[in-house]
Write a protein that holds these residues in place. Structure first.
Motif, mmCIF file in Angstrom:
data_model
loop_
_atom_site.group_PDB
_atom_site.id
_atom_site.type_symbol
_atom_site.label_atom_id
_atom_site.label_comp_id
_atom_site.label_asym_id
_atom_site.label_seq_id
_atom_site.Cartn_x
_atom_site.Cartn_y
_atom_site.Cartn_z
ATOM 1 N N GLN A 187 0.830 -1.209 0.000
ATOM 2 C CA GLN A 187 0.000 0.000 0.000
ATOM 3 C C GLN A 187 0.863 1.257 0.000
ATOM 4 O O GLN A 187 0.506 2.265 -0.616
ATOM 5 C CB GLN A 187 -0.927 -0.009 1.217
ATOM 6 C CG GLN A 187 -1.976 1.105 1.192
ATOM 7 C CD GLN A 187 -2.992 0.956 2.297
ATOM 8 O OE1 GLN A 187 -2.851 0.118 3.181
ATOM 9 N NE2 GLN A 187 -4.032 1.758 2.256
ATOM 10 N N GLU A 188 1.999 1.204 0.670
ATOM 11 C CA GLU A 188 2.906 2.352 0.696
ATOM 12 C C GLU A 188 3.678 2.491 -0.611
ATOM 13 O O GLU A 188 4.061 3.601 -0.991
ATOM 14 C CB GLU A 188 3.891 2.204 1.850
ATOM 15 C CG GLU A 188 3.262 2.336 3.233
ATOM 16 C CD GLU A 188 4.237 1.994 4.329
ATOM 17 O OE1 GLU A 188 4.333 2.758 5.300
ATOM 18 O OE2 GLU A 188 4.925 0.944 4.207
ATOM 19 N N ARG A 189 3.893 1.380 -1.300
ATOM 20 C CA ARG A 189 4.658 1.417 -2.547
ATOM 21 C C ARG A 189 3.816 1.814 -3.749
ATOM 22 O O ARG A 189 4.362 2.249 -4.770
ATOM 23 C CB ARG A 189 5.296 0.049 -2.804
ATOM 24 C CG ARG A 189 6.402 -0.316 -1.839
ATOM 25 C CD ARG A 189 7.254 -1.447 -2.376
ATOM 26 N NE ARG A 189 6.466 -2.640 -2.607
ATOM 27 C CZ ARG A 189 6.321 -3.626 -1.723
ATOM 28 N NH1 ARG A 189 6.905 -3.540 -0.548
ATOM 29 N NH2 ARG A 189 5.612 -4.693 -2.012
ATOM 30 N N THR A 190 2.514 1.628 -3.685
ATOM 31 C CA THR A 190 1.642 1.928 -4.817
ATOM 32 C C THR A 190 0.428 2.728 -4.371
ATOM 33 O O THR A 190 0.071 2.745 -3.192
ATOM 34 C CB THR A 190 1.149 0.641 -5.502
ATOM 35 O OG1 THR A 190 0.370 -0.113 -4.563
ATOM 36 C CG2 THR A 190 2.301 -0.201 -6.005
ATOM 37 N N LYS A 191 -0.178 3.399 -5.332
ATOM 38 C CA LYS A 191 -1.437 4.108 -5.076
ATOM 39 C C LYS A 191 -2.459 3.655 -6.113
ATOM 40 O O LYS A 191 -2.265 3.871 -7.315
ATOM 41 C CB LYS A 191 -1.239 5.621 -5.145
ATOM 42 C CG LYS A 191 -2.499 6.425 -4.817
ATOM 43 C CD LYS A 191 -2.213 7.906 -4.833
ATOM 44 C CE LYS A 191 -3.452 8.712 -4.465
ATOM 45 N NZ LYS A 191 -3.898 8.470 -3.086
ATOM 46 N N GLN A 192 -3.515 3.014 -5.667
ATOM 47 C CA GLN A 192 -4.554 2.522 -6.555
ATOM 48 C C GLN A 192 -5.356 3.689 -7.120
ATOM 49 O O GLN A 192 -5.767 4.591 -6.382
ATOM 50 C CB GLN A 192 -5.487 1.570 -5.806
ATOM 51 C CG GLN A 192 -6.527 0.883 -6.675
ATOM 52 C CD GLN A 192 -5.920 -0.180 -7.572
ATOM 53 O OE1 GLN A 192 -5.027 -0.909 -7.157
ATOM 54 N NE2 GLN A 192 -6.395 -0.259 -8.792
ATOM 55 N N VAL A 193 -5.578 3.669 -8.430
ATOM 56 C CA VAL A 193 -6.390 4.694 -9.101
ATOM 57 C C VAL A 193 -7.526 3.969 -9.811
ATOM 58 O O VAL A 193 -7.326 3.320 -10.839
ATOM 59 C CB VAL A 193 -5.558 5.504 -10.110
ATOM 60 C CG1 VAL A 193 -6.416 6.622 -10.708
ATOM 61 C CG2 VAL A 193 -4.311 6.072 -9.463
#
Length: 224
Positions: A4-10
Motif C-alpha cells: 500500500q505504501e509502494r503503490t497508489k490505486q487509481v
C-alpha cells in the motif's frame, strides 16, 4: 515498506508506482496514448495527492487539458506531447547531454528525449536540423558535439546520422529511429535497421519514436 505504501490505486485501471524514485532513482512516467480523458484526470489527481515528480508522455488530443485542470501550471510542450509535474525540473547533475535532431520533422521525438532527460536531473541542449543531407550543418558544431558527455541522435529517413556522430565523438551515442519518411522507410523500420547495423562503435539503439526511452537511458548514462 508495504504494498500500500509502494503503490497508489487509481480506480480499477491503474496503480501509481510510489516507490520508483527510491528503488530506481527516477520518477514515475505515465504513457497516455491509450488512455481515456477520464483516466488521465484520475491519474493526475492521484499524482497531485502523492506530491511526486511524474512525467506524462504521448499525450493525445484533450489529454493535456484534462491533466492541466487538475495540475494547473504543469510544464507542457504540445509539440513533444509531454507534460511534467511539478513544473520545476530538478537541479542538473552529471555530465551534459546533447540531443541531435536530423530534421525538423524529427523534432517531436527529439524534444521528448530532451524534456525527459531534463526532468530526470540532467543538463540538456538541443541541436536541430543537422541531417546528413547537408553534412556541413553538423560539422559546424563539431566542438559542441565533442563537449557532450552523452549524445542522443534522432533521425528518420535513412537513419545515417548516428553513425556519423558516432565517428566524431568519444561519448556514448543513443540512437533513436523515427517513423518520418516515405513508404520504403516502413514506418521507421529502415532507419532502425540502419542504426542497428552502425559501423561506428558505441552506438546503442532504442525503439522507433521512443524519445522517452532515449532520454531516460541518456540520463542514466550521464549520471555515471
Amino acid at each position: 515498506m508495504s504494498e500500500q505504501e509502494r503503490t497508489k490505486q487509481v480506480g480499477d485501471f491503474a496503480r501509481l508506482d510510489l516507490d520508483r524514485v527510491r528503488r530506481r532513482g527516477y520518477p514515475e512516467a505515465i504513457y497516455c496514448e491509450s488512455k481515456t480523458l477520464e483516466q488521465i484526470s484520475a491519474i493526475a489527481a492521484a499524482v497531485k495527492d502523492s506530491a511526486q515528480t511524474t512525467l506524462f508522455t504521448r499525450l493525445l488530443d484533450g489529454h493535456a487539458e484534462a491533466a492541466l485542470k487538475v495540475l494547473p501550471g504543469a510544464f507542457h510542450d504540445p509539440g513533444a506531447r509531454f507534460l511534467a509535474w511539478p513544473p520545476e525540473a530538478p537541479e542538473p547533475s552529471g555530465v551534459d547531454i546533447l540531443v541531435v535532431c536530423a530534421g525538423t520533422s524529427d523534432l517531436p521525438v527529439a524534444r521528448e528525449a530532451m524534456h525527459t532527460a531534463r526532468y530526470l536531473g540532467r543538463s540538456v541542449d538541443l541541436l536541430a536540423d543537422v541531417g546528413v543531407a547537408g553534412i556541413h550543418r553538423l560539422l559546424a558544431h563539431e566542438q559542441r558535439l565533442k563537449a557532450a558527455g552523452v549524445v542522443v541522435v534522432v533521425a528518420g529517413m535513412d537513419g545515417a546520422l548516428p553513425s556519423v556522430v558516432g565517428g566524431l565523438v568519444s561519448a556514448p551515442v543513443v540512437a533513436v529511429p523515427t517513423s518520418v519518411g516515405y513508404g520504403a522507410g516502413s514506418g521507421g523500420v529502415a532507419p532502425l535497421l540502419t542504426m542497428l547495423n552502425s559501423c561506428a562503435p558505441g552506438v546503442g539503439v532504442v525503439n522507433i519514436d521512443n524519445g522517452y526511452g532515449a532520454g531516460h537511458l541518456a540520463a542514466q548514462i550521464a549520471a555515471r
